[in-house]
Motif scaffolding. Structure first.
Motif, mmCIF file in Angstrom:
data_model
loop_
_atom_site.group_PDB
_atom_site.id
_atom_site.type_symbol
_atom_site.label_atom_id
_atom_site.label_comp_id
_atom_site.label_asym_id
_atom_site.label_seq_id
_atom_site.Cartn_x
_atom_site.Cartn_y
_atom_site.Cartn_z
ATOM 1 N N VAL A 216 32.701 37.752 27.155
ATOM 2 C CA VAL A 216 34.135 37.901 27.002
ATOM 3 C C VAL A 216 34.920 37.026 27.779
ATOM 4 C CG1 VAL A 216 36.157 39.415 26.988
ATOM 5 C CG2 VAL A 216 34.137 40.332 26.187
ATOM 6 N N VAL A 217 35.995 36.151 27.210
ATOM 7 C CA VAL A 217 36.784 35.356 28.190
ATOM 8 C C VAL A 217 38.196 36.045 28.593
ATOM 9 C CG1 VAL A 217 38.099 33.309 28.218
ATOM 10 C CG2 VAL A 217 35.776 33.243 27.597
ATOM 11 N N VAL A 218 38.740 36.168 29.607
ATOM 12 C CA VAL A 218 39.970 36.612 30.001
ATOM 13 C C VAL A 218 40.828 35.475 30.421
ATOM 14 C CG1 VAL A 218 39.224 37.473 31.923
ATOM 15 C CG2 VAL A 218 41.466 38.399 31.116
ATOM 16 N N VAL A 219 41.855 35.142 29.793
ATOM 17 C CA VAL A 219 42.865 34.312 30.492
ATOM 18 C C VAL A 219 43.646 34.645 31.559
ATOM 19 C CG1 VAL A 219 44.549 32.437 30.061
ATOM 20 C CG2 VAL A 219 42.910 32.907 28.325
ATOM 21 N N VAL A 220 43.413 34.482 32.982
ATOM 22 C CA VAL A 220 44.061 34.908 34.079
ATOM 23 C C VAL A 220 45.225 34.016 34.081
ATOM 24 C CG1 VAL A 220 43.921 35.176 36.357
ATOM 25 C CG2 VAL A 220 41.879 35.387 34.973
ATOM 26 N N CYS A 221 46.366 34.309 33.504
ATOM 27 C CA CYS A 221 47.443 33.355 33.123
ATOM 28 C C CYS A 221 48.393 33.092 34.085
ATOM 29 C CB CYS A 221 48.236 33.997 31.732
ATOM 30 S SG CYS A 221 48.827 35.794 32.110
ATOM 31 N N GLY A 222 48.518 33.604 35.121
ATOM 32 C CA GLY A 222 49.189 33.155 36.177
ATOM 33 C C GLY A 222 49.721 34.186 37.293
ATOM 34 N N GLY A 223 50.117 33.551 38.458
ATOM 35 C CA GLY A 223 50.659 34.506 39.732
ATOM 36 C C GLY A 223 51.553 33.831 40.510
ATOM 37 N N SER A 224 52.305 32.984 39.916
ATOM 38 C CA SER A 224 53.065 32.227 40.696
ATOM 39 C C SER A 224 54.588 32.971 41.153
ATOM 40 C CB SER A 224 53.840 30.971 39.882
ATOM 41 O OG SER A 224 54.258 31.343 38.816
ATOM 42 N N ASN A 225 54.794 34.078 40.437
ATOM 43 C CA ASN A 225 56.018 35.071 40.913
ATOM 44 C C ASN A 225 55.801 36.203 41.494
ATOM 45 O OD1 ASN A 225 58.063 32.810 39.930
ATOM 46 N ND2 ASN A 225 57.594 33.152 37.944
ATOM 47 N N ILE A 226 54.583 36.501 42.302
ATOM 48 C CA ILE A 226 54.739 37.642 42.877
ATOM 49 C C ILE A 226 53.774 37.642 44.041
ATOM 50 C CG2 ILE A 226 52.167 37.801 41.880
ATOM 51 C CD1 ILE A 226 52.761 40.902 41.497
ATOM 52 N N ASP B 98 38.814 43.045 43.609
ATOM 53 C CA ASP B 98 37.589 42.639 43.044
ATOM 54 C C ASP B 98 37.525 40.906 43.384
ATOM 55 O OD1 ASP B 98 36.807 44.834 42.346
ATOM 56 O OD2 ASP B 98 37.392 44.738 40.076
ATOM 57 N N GLU B 99 38.440 40.339 43.079
ATOM 58 C CA GLU B 99 38.576 38.701 43.050
ATOM 59 C C GLU B 99 39.464 37.942 44.208
ATOM 60 O OE1 GLU B 99 36.330 37.485 41.196
ATOM 61 O OE2 GLU B 99 35.532 38.793 39.882
ATOM 62 N N ARG B 100 39.784 38.727 44.953
ATOM 63 C CA ARG B 100 40.686 38.282 45.828
ATOM 64 C C ARG B 100 41.935 37.490 45.376
ATOM 65 N NH1 ARG B 100 35.961 38.344 46.161
ATOM 66 N NH2 ARG B 100 35.574 36.198 45.809
ATOM 67 N N MET B 101 42.424 37.473 44.238
ATOM 68 C CA MET B 101 43.596 36.883 43.685
ATOM 69 C C MET B 101 44.744 37.748 43.338
ATOM 70 S SD MET B 101 41.791 33.866 41.569
ATOM 71 C CE MET B 101 40.376 34.986 40.936
ATOM 72 N N LEU B 102 45.866 37.427 43.516
ATOM 73 C CA LEU B 102 46.925 38.077 43.378
ATOM 74 C C LEU B 102 47.769 37.703 42.032
ATOM 75 C CD1 LEU B 102 48.939 40.551 43.893
ATOM 76 C CD2 LEU B 102 50.215 38.981 45.362
ATOM 77 N N VAL B 103 47.741 38.462 40.857
ATOM 78 C CA VAL B 103 48.306 37.845 39.621
ATOM 79 C C VAL B 103 49.602 38.789 39.528
ATOM 80 C CG1 VAL B 103 46.452 36.955 38.914
ATOM 81 C CG2 VAL B 103 46.875 39.305 38.342
ATOM 82 N N GLN B 104 50.542 38.261 38.272
ATOM 83 C CA GLN B 104 51.658 39.082 37.915
ATOM 84 C C GLN B 104 51.089 40.133 37.065
ATOM 85 O OE1 GLN B 104 53.735 34.862 37.827
ATOM 86 N NE2 GLN B 104 54.288 36.023 36.371
ATOM 87 N N PRO B 105 51.864 41.305 36.603
ATOM 88 C CA PRO B 105 51.884 42.069 35.933
ATOM 89 C C PRO B 105 51.605 41.745 34.413
ATOM 90 C CG PRO B 105 53.597 42.899 37.207
ATOM 91 C CD PRO B 105 53.152 41.412 37.638
ATOM 92 N N ALA B 106 52.256 40.847 34.065
ATOM 93 C CA ALA B 106 51.904 40.204 32.821
ATOM 94 C C ALA B 106 50.591 39.776 32.592
ATOM 95 C CB ALA B 106 52.757 38.696 32.498
ATOM 96 N N CYS B 107 49.865 39.238 33.609
ATOM 97 C CA CYS B 107 48.237 38.899 33.577
ATOM 98 C C CYS B 107 47.554 40.351 33.558
ATOM 99 C CB CYS B 107 47.838 38.122 34.670
ATOM 100 S SG CYS B 107 46.259 37.686 34.818
ATOM 101 N N GLY B 108 48.183 41.210 34.480
ATOM 102 C CA GLY B 108 47.592 42.729 34.525
ATOM 103 C C GLY B 108 47.646 43.264 33.025
ATOM 104 N N ALA B 109 48.517 42.940 32.271
ATOM 105 C CA ALA B 109 48.194 43.482 30.908
ATOM 106 C C ALA B 109 47.133 43.238 30.193
ATOM 107 C CB ALA B 109 49.334 42.843 29.893
ATOM 108 N N ALA B 110 46.430 41.812 30.529
ATOM 109 C CA ALA B 110 45.291 41.589 29.833
ATOM 110 C C ALA B 110 43.970 42.002 30.577
ATOM 111 C CB ALA B 110 45.202 40.038 29.732
ATOM 112 N N LEU B 111 44.136 42.134 31.929
ATOM 113 C CA LEU B 111 43.005 42.570 32.746
ATOM 114 C C LEU B 111 42.839 44.308 32.512
ATOM 115 C CD1 LEU B 111 43.915 40.726 35.960
ATOM 116 C CD2 LEU B 111 41.985 40.338 34.638
ATOM 117 N N ALA B 112 44.022 44.836 32.446
ATOM 118 C CA ALA B 112 44.086 46.318 32.058
ATOM 119 C C ALA B 112 43.072 46.578 30.684
ATOM 120 C CB ALA B 112 45.494 46.874 31.914
ATOM 121 N N VAL B 113 43.155 45.793 29.525
ATOM 122 C CA VAL B 113 42.305 45.714 28.434
ATOM 123 C C VAL B 113 40.912 46.080 28.891
ATOM 124 C CG1 VAL B 113 41.473 44.865 26.397
ATOM 125 C CG2 VAL B 113 43.985 44.603 26.996
#
Length: 327
Positions: free
Chosen positions: A302-312, A265-280
């Protein structure tokens, strides 16, 4: 865009973009804004609070080098230490994998791999603090860390035309949650509900809320290793008394599916930790909360904090999908 100096020191984080996501808005049925913390210099929101704490350490002219733990937190501490000209040691658990170790070493940090999960690494770090006299840079449980993370909400206040109807954050140790609550108080938004997302197997905050006290998980079994604190900070539990905090626990499969869908959707790869928020948002949980009367309907935004993607990276995403039977 650089953040403004606070207390005479220029912070290490940048003012991250706030962008509307049309795919997420369509999934939720209301306007969704992304606070893109994945574009921070260290790859996650952690640089806000940990950078702030490291500046305090440097400002006190302590002779001993700092010591940190964890993947994203360690990267933030290593980035700040490099900027400050300080040596740093970072202790990470074996579950972190090779990517953060390589990145930490590239930043000039000395890395020690110890234990299976973050709690193990943290115990080792505390031993080193005692035996070597080093300065501990805690990844989430420190008032200066929360104070630094609060800048995220002040930026939202500047960027948005109106107060959001809800903010979705991922919760690991609780540092981001504590910072968001502090920021909401600072800008007068303390009535904005917070949806706190965790994965099953790293859901220590959910268990603490349910019990009304801190609960230590027997182990971290989730693939979202950045959420892997077996016990949340006591401050996280206090936050639930000060603001409306709604806990949501998603499955690993939902989090990883959300990571993949967000990449499309957004052409950004994030970590599963961030995926938890997106899954909501992707899973219909937000609409369910509205139908249950736990969230207002309709919501202004609604604001979603896309918290990070440094380790994936892409190969790791493929491995996670295979591990969870999603291929």
């Amino acid at each position: 865009m650089a953040a403004q100096p606070v207390g005479g020191q220029k912070p290490f984080h940048v003012v991250s973009p706030v962008l509307e996501s049309l795919p997420l808005s369509k999934a939720v049925g209301t306007k969704v804004f992304m606070k893109l913390e994945n574009v921070q210099p260290s790859g996650s929101f952690k640089i806000r609070g940990i950078g702030h704490l490291c500046q305090d350490v440097r400002g006190r002219a302590l002779p001993d080098p700092p010591l940190s733990t964890g993947g994203n937190a360690g990267l933030a501490a290593a980035y700040a230490a490099r900027k400050l000209g300080l040596p740093i040691t970072v202790v990470v658990p074996s579950s972190s994998g090779p990517t953060p170790v390589r990145k930490l070493e590239e930043l000039g940090a000395t890395v020690e791999v110890y234990g299976k999960v973050w709690d193990d690494a943290n115990r080792r770090a505390q031993e080193l603090v005692k035996t070597e006299g080093w300065v501990s840079i805690h990844p989430f449980d420190h008032p200066l860390v929360w104070e630094g993370h609060a800048s995220l909400v002040r930026e939202l206040k500047d960027a948005l035309e109106a107060k959001p109807g809800a903010i979705v954050v991922a919760v690991g140790g609780g540092g981001l949650l504590a910072g968001v609550v502090a920021g909401l108080h600072q800008v007068g938004w303390q009535d904005v509900p917070i949806i706190a997302a965790e994965t099953q197997g790293a859901h220590s905050f959910h268990e603490a809320l349910k019990a009304g006290r801190l609960v230590t998980l027997p182990d971290i079994t989730s693939v979202a290793k950045c959420l892997g604190a077996k016990t949340v900070a006591a401050r996280a539990l206090e936050c639930a008394q000060e603001c409306q905090v709604i806990s949501q626990v998603v499955q690993d499969t939902e989090a990883v599916r959300a990571v993949e869908r967000f990449l499309d959707d957004e052409r950004m790869l994030v970590q599963p930790a961030c995926g938890a928020a997106l899954a909501v948002l992707y899973s219909g949980r937000l609409q369910r909360l509205q139908s249950e009367g736990r969230l207002r309907a309709p919501l202004a935004s609604v604001v979603v904090v896309v918290c990070g993607g440094s380790n994936i990276h892409s190969a790791q995403l493929r491995a996670l999908k295979s591990q969870l039977g999603l291929e």
